[in-house]
Write an enzyme that holds these catalytic residues in place. Structure first.
Site, PDB file in Angstrom:
ATOM      1  N   CYS A  88      -8.679   3.083 -28.965  1.00 52.56           N
ATOM      2  CA  CYS A  88      -8.508   4.520 -28.714  1.00 52.56           C
ATOM      3  C   CYS A  88      -9.867   5.215 -28.537  1.00 52.56           C
ATOM      4  O   CYS A  88      -9.966   6.213 -27.849  1.00 52.56           O
ATOM      5  CB  CYS A  88      -7.695   5.160 -29.830  1.00 52.56           C
TER       6      CYS A  88
ATOM      7  N   CYS B 151      -8.974   3.669 -33.913  1.00 54.32           N
ATOM      8  CA  CYS B 151      -9.218   2.247 -33.621  1.00 54.32           C
ATOM      9  C   CYS B 151     -10.200   2.107 -32.454  1.00 54.32           C
ATOM     10  O   CYS B 151     -10.383   3.043 -31.681  1.00 54.32           O
ATOM     11  CB  CYS B 151      -7.897   1.521 -33.329  1.00 54.32           C
TER      12      CYS B 151
HETATM   13 ZN   LIG Z   1      -5.666   3.194 -31.556  1.00 55.34          ZN
END
Ligand SMILES: [Zn+2]
Length: 396
Positions: free
Chosen positions: A335, A332
């Protein structure tokens, strides 16, 4: 305009992949439905949530009923135009929230008692009679905000949900709690059955919306089976499985077997208000197609991250010094761009942006899980995948 098609059965289990067509788009099932309670998701916009893989959103009709704002929404032409979005939407009937007031506003009554109801509170009075009065005609209750007495029944629920104009809507049902004994649950089921027919008749015919029936019957096998048979005999587009689902998660999984063995295979099944990772995995195996739950968004606001290593509370001091992402296996944007140390700091300092970042991660993570589930069903490898993941989550 509305169609549901099972496109793949896993074979070894009841898990299946499907496509649910609505006027605003197609939902790939099994699907996780984020809850945009009052018309917005908390901490993330619709477009981002959609791009993360959310094909449909759940709005709670109850709030629009309480503040009567469904009437304004109608003037806009429905929720889609009101919020200026073009994604599939569903609304619940308002029943769950109405009955929650009576059954245990103060007891935090949940759908599975081991999760949310402390044992010592189980012997409390079955219902706060001052808050909710139930008759065969409907339910009278006091609004939580003003104390004003209002009335809800299938006709009112259908009117509110028609005004809101979501693609998928639910029949009005009586949602029983863990306090309800066999006799009470049986009585409540008779009301739910009658209200199912009334909901259908008030709904009439529509090309813009489809109506889902709701299976009730508490934790009792014969009542759940009776409810599944009755609801399946009516011309609903699909089915919700609602109410009190058992004393433990295991009870709920048995219940899903009883119900899904009876519900017709060619129609979609939605498990109402459930969405923890282990519940999703086990319920998909029992043939559930849709889930709605506040878990990923609510947990994010409290600092809990969904990760490939299980659930982490990143508010903990040890995360402050970490330059690693929230989940090293997650792709994502959060992250990719931020350390868990930064997100942890923001959440500890109660910065709105911290809750937003973690909400983005959690939603991406759960939709990524759903995509993997669909992929594993396609490869007929779902059971192996499920068991492997549950081991990491410490429940198998
Ligand atoms: Zn993530």
């Amino acid at each position: 305009m509305f169609k549901f098609k099972v496109i793949k059965k896993e074979g070894k289990t009841k898990a299946r992949n499907g496509l649910l067509e609505t006027p605003h788009g197609v939902i790939r099932t099994p699907a996780f439905v984020p809850v945009s309670t009052k018309g917005a998701l908390r901490g993330v916009d619709y477009e981002t949530a959609y791009n993360f893989g959310s094909d449909i959103f759940m709005v709670n009709a109850f709030h629009f009923f309480c503040n009567k704002r469904h009437k304004e929404v109608k003037k806009f032409g429905g929720l889609h135009k009101f919020a200026n979005i073009n994604y599939p939407l569903m609304t619940d009937s308002g029943g769950f929230q109405v009955f929650s007031y009576g059954f245990g506003r103060e007891h935090e009554v949940g759908k599975i008692s081991e999760v949310s109801t402390p044992q010592k509170e189980k012997k409390s009075s079955p219902r706060n009679k001052n808050l909710v009065k139930i008759s065969s005609d409907g339910v009278e209750f006091s609004l939580p905000t003003s104390g004003e007495k209002v009335f809800m029944n299938p006709k009112v629920s259908m009117e509110v949900q028609k005004n809101l104009g979501a693609d998928l809507i639910f029949a009005f049902d009586e949602c029983t709690s863990s306090f309800a004994d066999y006799n009470y649950t049986k009585e409540a089921l008779q009301r739910t059955n009658r209200w199912a027919e009334e909901s259908l008749s008030c709904f009439g015919r529509s090309k813009k919306q489809a109506l889902m029936g709701v299976v009730q019957g508490g934790e009792f096998q014969d009542l759940r089976e009776e409810s599944a048979k009755f609801t399946a005999s009516l011309p609903f587009f699909g089915f919700g499985i609602g109410g009190f689902l058992g004393k433990s998660k295991k009870d709920m999984y048995h219940l899903l077997d009883w119900v899904n063995d009876i519900l017709p295979e060619e129609k979609p099944r939605h498990l109402l208000g459930i969405g923890e990772v282990d519940d999703i995995l086990e319920s998909v195996e029992k043939g559930v197609d849709l889930f709605d739950c506040v878990v990923p968004t609510r947990w994010a606001r409290h600092g809990t991250a969904l990760t490939s290593q299980g659930r982490l509370n990143i508010k903990g001091r040890k995360y402050l010094n970490s330059k690693k992402p929230i989940d090293k296996n997650c792709s994502c944007p959060i992250c990719k761009n931020h350390s868990v140390g930064y997100v942890s700091h923001l959440i500890r300092e109660k910065e709105i942006f911290g809750a937003m970042l973690l909400t983005h991660h959690n939603l991406f993570w759960i939709q990524n899980l759903m995509a993997s589930i669909r992929e594993e069903i396609k490869k007929e490898n779902f059971s192996t995948f499920k068991n492997k993941l549950l081991k990491k989550y410490g429940t198998k």
